[in-house]
Scaffold this active site. Sequence first.
Site, short mmCIF file in Angstrom:
data_model
loop_
_atom_site.label_atom_id
_atom_site.label_comp_id
_atom_site.label_asym_id
_atom_site.label_seq_id
_atom_site.Cartn_x
_atom_site.Cartn_y
_atom_site.Cartn_z
N HIS A 65 0.82 -1.22 0.00
CA HIS A 65 0.00 0.00 0.00
C HIS A 65 0.85 1.27 0.00
O HIS A 65 0.33 2.36 -0.25
CB HIS A 65 -0.90 -0.01 1.24
CG HIS A 65 -2.33 0.35 1.00
ND1 HIS A 65 -2.91 0.46 -0.26
CD2 HIS A 65 -3.34 0.63 1.87
CE1 HIS A 65 -4.19 0.78 -0.14
NE2 HIS A 65 -4.47 0.90 1.15
N ASN A 96 -9.32 3.50 -1.33
CA ASN A 96 -9.83 4.40 -0.30
C ASN A 96 -9.06 5.71 -0.19
O ASN A 96 -9.63 6.75 0.13
CB ASN A 96 -9.89 3.70 1.05
CG ASN A 96 -11.00 2.68 1.09
OD1 ASN A 96 -12.04 2.85 0.47
ND2 ASN A 96 -10.78 1.60 1.81
#
Length: 186
Positions: A19, A112
């Site tokens: 990430h 997100n």
Amino acid sequence: MKLFVGLGNPGKEYEQTRHNVGFFVIDELAKRWNVSLKTAKFRGLFGTASVSGEKVALCKPLTYMNLSGECVRPLMDYYDIAIDDVIVIYDDLDLPPGKIRLRLKGSSGGHNGVKSLIHHLGTEQFKRIRIGIGRPAGGQPVTDYVLGRFTEEEKPAVDKAVLRAADACEQAVKAPFIQVMNDFNE
């Protein structure tokens, strides 16, 4: 001023996770451009430089991924940075590890951090450099996968993608982004 934003999560436990590839690119650019990233009042690490006669800024939000827009919007407002001058770099599950893809705009694609940016910036009209991390195998939860580290097999391709993404950022300082897309999209 061009603003390059790498998405990721702060903290030692997230440093080398899938990430955080957006952070990897910002770190590479900071090294190339001799930029010292310092904690800013905008809840992020931030630094500026002059590159090829152009003012550039690097940012690593320290808000955690899902709140990235809370850092970027105030930064843009303070420095009067137009949405056209923002380039966001982040991980993409839909690209294989090591692939990069540049886009002029688009939806969040379920990411997100990008959702937060769209919400806080009020638009999907910002440039992106997506770095492939692949999808989890064997039913592994996506959250565990993106917060996991790259395998030894994935690392060489990802390292190369980080360098290519940094090269694309360097070209984007001067060249129109559509040209950068033509040169770097695979």
